[in-house]
Motif scaffolding. Structure first.
Motif, PDB file in Angstrom:
ATOM      1  N   ILE A  65      14.071  -8.560  -2.548  1.00  0.00           N
ATOM      2  CA  ILE A  65      13.104 -10.095  -1.753  1.00  0.00           C
ATOM      3  C   ILE A  65      13.958 -10.571  -0.500  1.00  0.00           C
ATOM      4  N   TYR A  66      15.223  -9.518  -0.185  1.00  0.00           N
ATOM      5  CA  TYR A  66      15.494  -9.916   0.775  1.00  0.00           C
ATOM      6  C   TYR A  66      15.022  -9.654   2.185  1.00  0.00           C
ATOM      7  N   VAL A  67      13.799  -9.333   2.791  1.00  0.00           N
ATOM      8  CA  VAL A  67      13.399  -9.031   3.822  1.00  0.00           C
ATOM      9  C   VAL A  67      13.286 -10.035   4.432  1.00  0.00           C
ATOM     10  N   GLY A  68      13.238  -9.761   6.160  1.00  0.00           N
ATOM     11  CA  GLY A  68      13.185 -10.552   7.186  1.00  0.00           C
ATOM     12  C   GLY A  68      14.015 -12.349   7.232  1.00  0.00           C
ATOM     13  N   TYR A  69      13.754 -13.403   7.179  1.00  0.00           N
ATOM     14  CA  TYR A  69      14.420 -14.279   7.114  1.00  0.00           C
ATOM     15  C   TYR A  69      15.489 -14.546   5.917  1.00  0.00           C
ATOM     16  N   ARG A  70      14.526 -14.208   4.590  1.00  0.00           N
ATOM     17  CA  ARG A  70      15.579 -14.433   3.223  1.00  0.00           C
ATOM     18  C   ARG A  70      16.597 -13.352   3.350  1.00  0.00           C
ATOM     19  N   TYR A  71      16.450 -12.503   3.798  1.00  0.00           N
ATOM     20  CA  TYR A  71      18.028 -11.856   4.013  1.00  0.00           C
ATOM     21  C   TYR A  71      19.127 -11.677   5.545  1.00  0.00           C
ATOM     22  N   PHE A  72      18.013 -12.595   6.217  1.00  0.00           N
ATOM     23  CA  PHE A  72      19.133 -13.145   7.460  1.00  0.00           C
ATOM     24  C   PHE A  72      20.341 -14.422   7.132  1.00  0.00           C
ATOM     25  N   GLU A 115      -1.151  -5.018  13.242  1.00  0.00           N
ATOM     26  CA  GLU A 115      -2.562  -5.312  12.684  1.00  0.00           C
ATOM     27  C   GLU A 115      -2.124  -6.232  11.114  1.00  0.00           C
ATOM     28  N   TYR A 116      -0.306  -5.753  10.827  1.00  0.00           N
ATOM     29  CA  TYR A 116      -0.199  -6.579   9.888  1.00  0.00           C
ATOM     30  C   TYR A 116       0.430  -7.725  10.163  1.00  0.00           C
ATOM     31  N   TYR A 117       0.404  -9.160   9.122  1.00  0.00           N
ATOM     32  CA  TYR A 117       0.928 -10.327   9.950  1.00  0.00           C
ATOM     33  C   TYR A 117       2.323 -10.414  10.104  1.00  0.00           C
ATOM     34  N   SER A 118       2.591 -10.471   8.653  1.00  0.00           N
ATOM     35  CA  SER A 118       4.390 -10.798   9.182  1.00  0.00           C
ATOM     36  C   SER A 118       5.137 -10.963   8.152  1.00  0.00           C
ATOM     37  N   GLU A 119       6.027 -10.576   8.148  1.00  0.00           N
ATOM     38  CA  GLU A 119       7.515 -10.604   7.462  1.00  0.00           C
ATOM     39  C   GLU A 119       7.111 -11.056   5.625  1.00  0.00           C
ATOM     40  N   ASP A 120       6.384 -12.347   6.280  1.00  0.00           N
ATOM     41  CA  ASP A 120       6.809 -13.698   5.169  1.00  0.00           C
ATOM     42  C   ASP A 120       5.142 -13.249   4.445  1.00  0.00           C
ATOM     43  N   PRO A 121       5.307 -13.446   2.912  1.00  0.00           N
ATOM     44  CA  PRO A 121       3.948 -13.274   2.540  1.00  0.00           C
ATOM     45  C   PRO A 121       3.225 -14.285   2.053  1.00  0.00           C
ATOM     46  N   ILE A 129       4.030  -6.661   4.329  1.00  0.00           N
ATOM     47  CA  ILE A 129       5.104  -7.311   5.059  1.00  0.00           C
ATOM     48  C   ILE A 129       5.071  -6.502   5.851  1.00  0.00           C
ATOM     49  N   HIS A 130       5.766  -7.105   7.084  1.00  0.00           N
ATOM     50  CA  HIS A 130       6.694  -6.287   7.935  1.00  0.00           C
ATOM     51  C   HIS A 130       7.622  -5.660   7.328  1.00  0.00           C
ATOM     52  N   ARG A 131       8.241  -4.671   6.726  1.00  0.00           N
ATOM     53  CA  ARG A 131       9.350  -4.984   6.176  1.00  0.00           C
ATOM     54  C   ARG A 131      10.180  -4.389   7.198  1.00  0.00           C
ATOM     55  N   GLU A 186       9.953  -5.320  -9.812  1.00  0.00           N
ATOM     56  CA  GLU A 186       8.825  -5.309 -10.018  1.00  0.00           C
ATOM     57  C   GLU A 186       9.168  -6.982  -9.208  1.00  0.00           C
ATOM     58  N   ARG A 187      10.214  -7.728  -8.986  1.00  0.00           N
ATOM     59  CA  ARG A 187      10.465  -8.497  -8.609  1.00  0.00           C
ATOM     60  C   ARG A 187      10.293  -8.557  -7.605  1.00  0.00           C
ATOM     61  N   ALA A 188      10.635  -7.721  -6.555  1.00  0.00           N
ATOM     62  CA  ALA A 188      10.362  -7.264  -5.110  1.00  0.00           C
ATOM     63  C   ALA A 188       8.805  -7.104  -5.376  1.00  0.00           C
ATOM     64  N   LEU A 189       8.654  -6.904  -6.055  1.00  0.00           N
ATOM     65  CA  LEU A 189       6.642  -6.436  -5.375  1.00  0.00           C
ATOM     66  C   LEU A 189       5.628  -8.034  -6.415  1.00  0.00           C
ATOM     67  N   ARG A 190       6.476  -8.538  -7.485  1.00  0.00           N
ATOM     68  CA  ARG A 190       6.026  -9.853  -7.360  1.00  0.00           C
ATOM     69  C   ARG A 190       5.881 -10.738  -5.986  1.00  0.00           C
ATOM     70  N   GLU A 191       7.282 -11.401  -5.715  1.00  0.00           N
ATOM     71  CA  GLU A 191       7.604 -11.895  -4.306  1.00  0.00           C
ATOM     72  C   GLU A 191       7.513 -11.699  -3.481  1.00  0.00           C
ATOM     73  N   ILE A 192       6.755 -10.684  -2.433  1.00  0.00           N
ATOM     74  CA  ILE A 192       7.363 -10.269  -0.896  1.00  0.00           C
ATOM     75  C   ILE A 192       5.895  -9.052  -0.734  1.00  0.00           C
ATOM     76  N   TYR A 193       5.904  -8.690  -1.149  1.00  0.00           N
ATOM     77  CA  TYR A 193       4.853  -7.180  -1.337  1.00  0.00           C
ATOM     78  C   TYR A 193       3.806  -7.584  -2.232  1.00  0.00           C
ATOM     79  N   LEU A 194       3.035  -8.285  -2.905  1.00  0.00           N
ATOM     80  CA  LEU A 194       1.881  -8.440  -3.337  1.00  0.00           C
ATOM     81  C   LEU A 194       1.591 -10.120  -3.384  1.00  0.00           C
ATOM     82  N   LYS A 195       2.193 -10.368  -2.938  1.00  0.00           N
ATOM     83  CA  LYS A 195       2.108 -12.286  -2.986  1.00  0.00           C
ATOM     84  C   LYS A 195       1.343 -12.945  -1.472  1.00  0.00           C
ATOM     85  N   GLY A 196       0.974 -12.287  -0.623  1.00  0.00           N
ATOM     86  CA  GLY A 196       0.522 -12.503  -0.190  1.00  0.00           C
ATOM     87  C   GLY A 196      -1.294 -11.695  -0.581  1.00  0.00           C
TER      88      GLY A 196
END
Length: 854
Positions: A276-283, A664-670, A653-655, A715-725
């Motif tokens: 789940i630590y993608v983008g600012y969530r990681y930094f 063509e994608y939007y952001s690191e944030d869902p 997601i901009h992973r 599963e958690r990373a998928l649901r909270e980051i990659y599928l949420k958008g």
């Protein structure tokens, strides 16, 4: 004779002029001012203009994201149109000669390589995209003749589908000549402005270290009036109000995914160890300082942001905020951002996550606006794999308000006194290999949250009964449709509600049902990409017309995006409407017309569309109303050219910054991704019968070996980051279509994943539209699927039917034959057994959406 909707005149239409100006206005809010010591806005009548993007300005990325426009205003022309004289045309001429020679050599090589490999030029272009050469060296003579104290240096980078970028000079990093040129200009000009005409994050740490770089403006790629839009900002006609939608690292390896991303380790298996630590969530959580934080952007003026008393109405958290323009010269817009730090419980949580945002109106100096940002408390829940549920864990939730992720102040604390299970689901995405996810120091992270809050802000006790706990009901075994009606049911019967879709489908043969679930390229014999439609040449494909004559079920026309419709700009037909070969274009691949055509015997048609800013740029506007207007504009062009489904927006997601399709994608944030995709969809679907196709579902974060890469994600990373958008876009806008991705997800192709398509999209989110594959997903075509020897099998046609992936695009006869054989014999084909009920279910989904486009 097929009806054709294109224009017969080559003259510029009023629609083109109007839409181009709309696009220009949108672009003004998409630019991000990264640095400025007062050099911007400029007040000069002469400028020294350099850089590879000055004349060869990039309007958007390559591949399906390209748009065939009539003309493009480059940056040099933008200066000229603004009445500013460009004093360095001699250098620009040399640069153009250099790049033209390099491009000509590339095109020649591409043709020869295609002939040698007996493949298409397009396939070569995807596998080996053109790369701009290093810039011409700037000489003292170039500087002496410029007669100005102001220099603008434009850095351009292009990217596109089919290939990822590289952490090397001339791509993620500066070219040697670029570096030398900027050093020289910084020494001799009073003002040096660097403009970034790029489609994704690049390394700016070295440039930041150069003394004498006075301003850095992230122009991005802004469509066909990009040069004019840029000058609106450079001259102060428009005050830049964009904010970053990604974290810009000091070094590439600071991104936790970088060491093992794509070609850095393996193109076959991508291990999502960052969890789940993608983008600012990681930094933020790991204490890594970035170059530019998420949500950052300067202005020509300054703003004061004051949060009022937070309140809770039911399950809605409300944050009143007052924004004041405290500058004295320029009007401007500010983006107010709300973050929360979730309570640490059984599940670890990132330091903070975006919960809501709003852009102000244009505020004059001294003007104030009061806004109220709102979000549902359920947004702060985390997914528990152990409980297979979304849970709002007990504890304190710290609410922060500011204008970037690094500039927030604590506005209040919400205390949740007991765990709340907001949604009971089931785990759908079991890992196929062990995954060693990274974890921050939990104790230090919680101390950091509390230290920042100091617990001086007012605490509100959340009423745990305000959230209605829900349980997902998942689809059981599909049942075959039957009907007693003997009269032939038609589309008109459906529209007049004399019959149901299920009754119509029950009358269809297995062969007819299979045809509905496969596109039409096999019948039309078109080129690899585009030209799959006779009525709209250049459209990416059609759905089946198997029952068009017998039952009035039309074929839907699908056109690429996501920066505007990608159609063939010029085509020819015989007088009887027969489409003639030639004119097909995609990037550097072009099919010429027969030079011996008798123009008296043919009709010429024209389909010029508007290129809007790329998705990354639109998201950086942080303006959902603006994006909805962009969608509205695209929808109007869909009406004119009779396109039913736009194959956009794209919101992966901009992973990692090297993904080739980040433009063509939007952001690191869902949350940002979902809100922008929903706005775009709402704009398009204002037009009756027109729909979007949100893509690529899901985790299409790597372009190298994209057909066969296996993404291993928890599963958690998928649901909270990659599928949420995707979830946000579906729940808020109900797009007519979803496109699955090429890759495998935990060992199963997304196109064959029943749990992803049915369990997640339809059962959990309530998606009501049609699902289609990406192009050639279930067709074994090595010349298309890429240069890498696959480690996994290709997606199965039968698997698509099993999963509820309704349409396989662009389609081949083998797709149809495999489906028919599997249904009629009951045999397992390519690993899947399917029934007539499965096939009916898919065909019914297609017909329902066809009805909505009529």
């Amino acid at each position: 004779m097929a009806e054709i909707f294109a224009s017969k005149t080559a003259e510029i239409e009023e629609r083109e002029v109007i839409n181009a100006q709309i696009s220009r206005k949108l672009a003004g809010e998409c630019m991000v001012l990264l640095e400025n010591d007062g050099a911007l806005p400029i007040h000069t009548k002469k400028v020294a203009l350099f850089g590879n993007g000055a004349r060869a300005t990039i309007k958007g990325g390559t591949g399906s994201g390209d748009v065939n426009t009539r003309n493009n205003v480059n940056i040099e022309q933008g200066f000229q149109n603004a009445g500013i004289e460009v004093m360095t045309t001699a250098w620009l001429d040399r640069q153009e000669q250099n790049t033209s020679a390099a491009k000509a050599a590339y095109v020649q090589w591409m043709k020869e390589e295609a002939a040698r490999k007996q493949t298409s030029e397009l396939a070569v272009m995807f596998d080996h995209p053109y790369k701009e050469p290093d810039c011409e060296i700037i000489t003292i003579n170039d500087i002496d003749v410029s007669e100005t104290d102001t220099a603008v240096y434009v850095i351009a980078r292009n990217s596109g589908e089919g290939a990822d970028r590289f952490d090397e000079e001339g791509d993620y990093r500066l070219y040697p000549h670029e570096r030398g040129n900027i050093h020289l200009l910084a020494e001799v000009y009073d003002k040096l402005i660097v403009v970034l005409n790029i489609g994704g994050v690049m390394d700016l740490s070295e440039m930041r270290s150069i003394a004498g770089v006075n301003a850095i403006l992230l122009m991005s790629q802004l469509g066909n009036l990009g040069g004019d839009a840029l000058l609106d900002v450079l001259t102060g006609k428009v005050n830049p109000s964009g904010k970053t939608t990604d974290t810009w690292a000091e070094n590439y390896m600071d991104y936790p995914s970088s060491a093992k991303f794509s070609h850095n380790e393996s193109v076959h298996d991508e291990m999502y160890e960052d969890g789940i630590y993608v983008g600012y969530r990681y930094f933020d959580s790991f204490g890594v300082k970035p170059l530019y934080c998420f949500g950052y952007g300067k202005s020509y003026t300054d703003f004061e942001i004051k949060a009022g008393k937070i309140s809770v109405e039911g399950n809605e958290i409300q944050i009143p905020v007052t924004v004041k323009n405290i500058g004295k010269i320029y009007a401007g817009k500010e983006v107010v951002q709300v973050y929360y730090s979730a309570a640490g419980g059984v599940m670890e949580k990132p330091y903070q996550e975006l919960a809501a945002y709003q852009k102000t109106k244009l505020l004059a100096p001294g003007e104030t606006e009061e806004i109220v940002l709102k979000y549902q408390a359920e947004q702060m829940a985390s997914y528990s794999e152990k409980e297979a549920a979304w849970i709002l864990e007990k504890g304190d939730y710290i609410i922060r308000v500011g204008n970037s992720s690094a500039s927030t102040k604590v506005a209040g604390v919400i205390e949740v006194c007991e765990d709340i299970q907001t949604l009971k689901a089931k785990n759908l995405f079991a890992l196929d290999v062990a995954l060693n996810e990274i974890h921050p120091d939990a104790v230090k992270l919680e101390e950091k949250k509390k230290e920042a809050a100091s617990y001086q802000a007012e605490k509100i006790i959340f009423d745990t009964t305000a959230i209605a706990q829900k349980t997902v009901v998942y689809q059981g075994m599909r049942k075959e449709y039957h009907t007693d009606k003997t009269d032939k049911i038609t589309m008109q019967d459906l529209l007049s509600e004399k019959a149901t879709v299920e009754e119509l489908v029950a009358q269809l043969s297995t062969e007819e049902l299979a045809e509905f679930c496969v596109g039409t390229l096999r019948a039309d014999g078109g080129e690899v990409v585009g030209n799959a439609s006779y009525t709209v040449p250049g459209a990416a494909g059609d759905t089946s017309s198997v029952c068009k004559e017998s039952r009035g079920i039309k074929n839907m026309i699908l056109a690429d995006g996501p920066a505007g419709l990608r159609l063939q700009p010029h085509f020819k037909t015989k007088k009887d409407g027969t489409l003639l070969p030639g004119g097909e274009v995609m990037g550097d691949a072009y099919t010429p017309f027969n030079p011996n055509i008798d123009e008296k015997e043919v009709d010429n048609y024209y389909q010029y569309c508007t290129a809007i800013p790329i998705g990354w740029a639109l998201a950086q506007s942080w303006n959902t109303e603006l994006v909805e207007k962009a969608g509205d504009m695209v929808g109007s062009e869909m009406e004119q050219f009779h396109v039913d489904l736009w194959l956009a927006p794209a919101l992966n997601i901009h992973r990692n910054p090297l993904c080739g399709r980040n433009f063509e994608y939007y952001s690191e944030d869902p949350y940002v991704s979902g809100k922008i995709a929903a706005a775009m969809t709402k704009g398009v679907q204002k037009h009756r019968g027109k729909g979007t196709t949100i893509k690529h579902f899901a985790v299409n974060n790597q372009e190298d070996n994209r057909y066969f890469v296996n993404a291993h994600v928890s599963e958690r990373a998928l649901r909270e980051i990659y599928l949420k958008g995707f979830e946000i876009a579906v729940r808020e806008a109900q797009p007519l279509s979803i496109m699955t991705s090429y890759n495998l997800l935990n060992g199963i192709h997304t196109a064959n994943s029943h749990d992803l398509i049915q369990g997640m999209a339809r059962d959990e989110w309530g998606f009501k539209g049609v699902v289609m594959t990406d192009w050639f997903t279930s067709q074994d075509m090595p010349m298309i699927t890429g240069k890498f020897k696959p480690a996994y099998p290709i997606s199965a046609s039968t698997g698509c039917i099993y999963a509820g992936n309704d349409i396989q695009m662009p389609g081949c006869q083998k797709n149809v034959d495999d489906i028919v054989e599997a249904v009629k014999t009951g045999k397992e084909i390519d690993g899947y057994k399917i029934t007539k009920a499965d096939l009916q279910f898919n065909a019914a989904n297609v017909i329902r959406v066809v009805a909505r486009t009529m």
